[in-house]
Design an enzyme around this catalytic site. Structure first.
Site, short mmCIF file in Angstrom:
data_model
loop_
_atom_site.label_atom_id
_atom_site.label_comp_id
_atom_site.label_asym_id
_atom_site.label_seq_id
_atom_site.Cartn_x
_atom_site.Cartn_y
_atom_site.Cartn_z
N TRP A 54 0.83 -1.21 0.00
CA TRP A 54 0.00 0.00 0.00
C TRP A 54 0.87 1.26 0.00
CZ3 TRP A 54 0.09 3.63 3.90
CH2 TRP A 54 0.68 3.24 5.10
N GLU A 60 -4.63 6.31 -3.96
CA GLU A 60 -4.78 7.52 -3.15
C GLU A 60 -4.17 8.77 -3.83
OE1 GLU A 60 -4.08 7.01 1.11
OE2 GLU A 60 -4.02 4.83 0.85
N HIS A 88 6.88 6.37 15.01
CA HIS A 88 6.61 5.24 15.90
C HIS A 88 7.77 4.26 15.92
CE1 HIS A 88 1.92 5.29 16.09
NE2 HIS A 88 2.48 6.09 16.97
N TYR A 89 8.11 3.80 17.13
CA TYR A 89 9.01 2.66 17.25
C TYR A 89 8.38 1.74 18.30
CZ TYR A 89 13.02 -0.30 17.11
OH TYR A 89 13.84 -1.38 16.90
N PRO A 96 7.05 0.66 14.47
CA PRO A 96 5.95 0.97 13.58
C PRO A 96 5.22 -0.31 13.22
CG PRO A 96 7.99 0.81 12.34
CD PRO A 96 8.33 0.52 13.79
N TYR A 114 4.75 -1.09 10.02
CA TYR A 114 5.39 -1.54 8.77
C TYR A 114 6.73 -0.83 8.64
CZ TYR A 114 3.68 2.83 6.95
OH TYR A 114 3.44 4.16 6.77
N TYR A 115 7.66 -1.54 7.96
CA TYR A 115 9.06 -1.08 8.01
C TYR A 115 9.50 -0.38 6.73
CZ TYR A 115 9.05 -3.45 12.41
OH TYR A 115 8.74 -3.81 13.70
N HIS A 171 8.37 6.27 7.85
CA HIS A 171 7.24 7.20 7.71
C HIS A 171 7.12 8.05 8.96
CE1 HIS A 171 5.80 3.45 9.47
NE2 HIS A 171 4.91 4.18 10.13
N HIS A 204 4.37 10.46 11.27
CA HIS A 204 2.98 10.84 11.54
C HIS A 204 2.90 12.35 11.75
CE1 HIS A 204 1.65 6.66 12.74
NE2 HIS A 204 2.97 6.54 12.70
O1 G7M Z 1 2.26 2.64 13.72
P1 G7M Z 1 2.75 3.05 12.37
O2 G7M Z 1 3.81 4.10 12.45
O3 G7M Z 1 3.21 1.93 11.50
O4 G7M Z 1 1.50 3.71 11.65
C1 G7M Z 1 1.14 3.47 10.32
C2 G7M Z 1 0.14 4.52 9.88
O5 G7M Z 1 -0.18 4.31 8.51
C3 G7M Z 1 -1.16 4.48 10.67
O6 G7M Z 1 -1.44 5.77 11.19
C4 G7M Z 1 -2.19 4.03 9.62
O7 G7M Z 1 -3.46 4.59 9.83
C5 G7M Z 1 -1.57 4.50 8.33
N1 G7M Z 1 -2.00 3.68 7.20
C6 G7M Z 1 -2.06 2.33 7.19
N2 G7M Z 1 -2.50 1.92 5.96
C7 G7M Z 1 -2.68 0.52 5.58
C8 G7M Z 1 -2.74 3.03 5.20
C9 G7M Z 1 -3.23 3.22 3.86
O8 G7M Z 1 -3.54 2.29 3.10
N3 G7M Z 1 -3.32 4.52 3.44
C10 G7M Z 1 -2.99 5.58 4.27
N4 G7M Z 1 -3.13 6.81 3.77
N5 G7M Z 1 -2.53 5.42 5.53
C11 G7M Z 1 -2.42 4.15 5.99
#
Ligand code: G7M
Length: 343
Positions: free
Chosen positions: A152, A162, A245-246, A248, A250-251, A254, A256
């Site tokens: 994604w 998106e 985030h640590y 996160p 997914y690796y 990114h 927030h």
């Molecule tokens: O906890 P972590 O740092 O991994 O946070 C991942 C962030 O990615 C979360 O705030 C999710 O809401 C956001 N996120 C996850 N997915 C699968 C998607 C997506 O498909 N599109 C968007 N725009 N954000 C996503």
């Protein structure tokens, strides 16, 4: 990518059409979110597969809160208690009393076992992750996460998904990134503004990989995202909180971006004093101590490291013991626990 070759994904409404409820995975009465597990038939399939549906109440729009105090807003009111100067009611909205949607619904389909565990009610434990534990347990775990889990992200980076939402796209392969609304945000409630920064480079897995050489990328994220968000959403400098985030989920590195605190000042009639309507969205999940690292602090640590007369033998984020709370259903939890027990 042309429309004919772009993959199409199921919307939550397709999933809801065939959703069969199995059980509630978790519920948070404070954030008003519930995660439901069931099965659904995705458009691309004829058989049922596991599906998770998340339902959450939407925040109030500053423009509607005043109208919601008028008697016309309610179809029914029920007294819970009245005592001296205190009183609580339960209210049922009159049809169309709210301009905003009542709920936001998100779905994951097909949901994997990992998703099901992630959204299940569970206790958390504090983990102290030393550099040695990172090398012996966490790094192999990260390497074992299927590449599919970040599809994604790549879809957003290459414009397959998106694309219409993207707020800022910087194509530089080293210092570029995409700024886009987070999945969690309804893209309407300004008080709950939530954006994601996804970096173009695939070389940074997480916080542990950050080095002073990434400072140009991190500074650009910090300043360009704030500038663009200020222009697009009319918010002030200092209203956004940038954090990492640590661990996160997914690796692919990114960041927030959330709105820090909101004063409902713009749409308010003059007779309502500001101090009666001050709300602060500071307490939601994921912004907790340990898991969230402020981008400004990360930049500061790396700048300090860069200013040393000679580079340290190990960079700050490689050398630190990182302390965080981990849900016991997280796949890393058992691995870390087993490593601790072997000591
Ligand atoms: O906890 P972590 O740092 O991994 O946070 C991942 C962030 O990615 C979360 O705030 C999710 O809401 C956001 N996120 C996850 N997915 C699968 C998607 C997506 O498909 N599109 C968007 N725009 N954000 C996503």
């Amino acid at each position: 990518m042309s429309a004919s070759t772009a993959p199409s994904f199921d919307s939550a409404s397709t999933i809801l059409d065939s959703f069969e409820f199995e059980r509630t995975l978790s519920e948070d009465s404070r954030t008003l979110v519930v995660y439901l597990l069931g099965t659904a038939i995705p458009a691309s399939s004829s058989s049922r597969v596991p599906a998770i549906v998340k339902i959450e109440k939407t925040p109030y729009d500053p423009e509607e809160v005043v109208a919601l105090t008028s008697p016309a807003a309610w179809e029914k009111l029920e007294v819970v208690l009245s005592n001296d100067i205190y009183s609580t009611l339960l209210g049922w909205y009159a049809p169309a009393a709210r301009k905003s949607a009542d709920i936001q619904i998100s779905s994951i389909c097909p949901a994997t076992e990992k998703h099901i565990k992630k959204y299940s009610q569970q206790v958390s434990r504090i983990v102290r992750e030393s550099p040695a534990l990172f090398k012996s347990v966490v790094e192999p775990y990260i390497a074992s996460v299927p590449a599919k889990s970040v599809s994604w992200v790549y879809n957003i980076l290459d414009g397959t998904s998106e694309a219409e939402n993207v707020i800022l796209r910087d194509e530089d392969p080293e210092s570029g990134f995409v700024l886009t609304p987070d999945l969690k945000w309804d893209q309407k409630s300004m008080s709950a503004l939530y954006l994601q920064v996804l970096v173009q480079t695939r070389k940074i897995r997480c916080l542990r990989d950050l080095r002073p050489s990434h400072l140009p990328l991190l500074r650009k994220i910090r300043f360009d995202s704030e500038r663009v968000a200020m222009e697009k959403y009319g918010i002030d400098k200092g209203e956004l909180r940038f954090f990492i985030h640590y661990h996160p989920s997914y690796y692919h590195f990114h960041v927030h971006v959330v709105r820090f605190a909101v004063l409902f000042s713009l749409a308010l009639p003059a007779h309502l004093p500001l101090n009666q309507v001050h709300v602060s969205y500071t307490g939601f999940m994921g912004i907790t101590v340990g898991q969230a690292h402020l981008l400004d602090d990360v930049i500061d640590h790396l700048e300090l490291e860069a200013s040393l007369p000679s580079p340290p033998s190990q960079s700050h984020y490689a050398a630190r013991t990182l302390t965080y709370a981990l849900g016991v259903e997280h796949p890393l939890y058992d691995l870390l626990k087993a490593a601790e027990e072997q000591k």
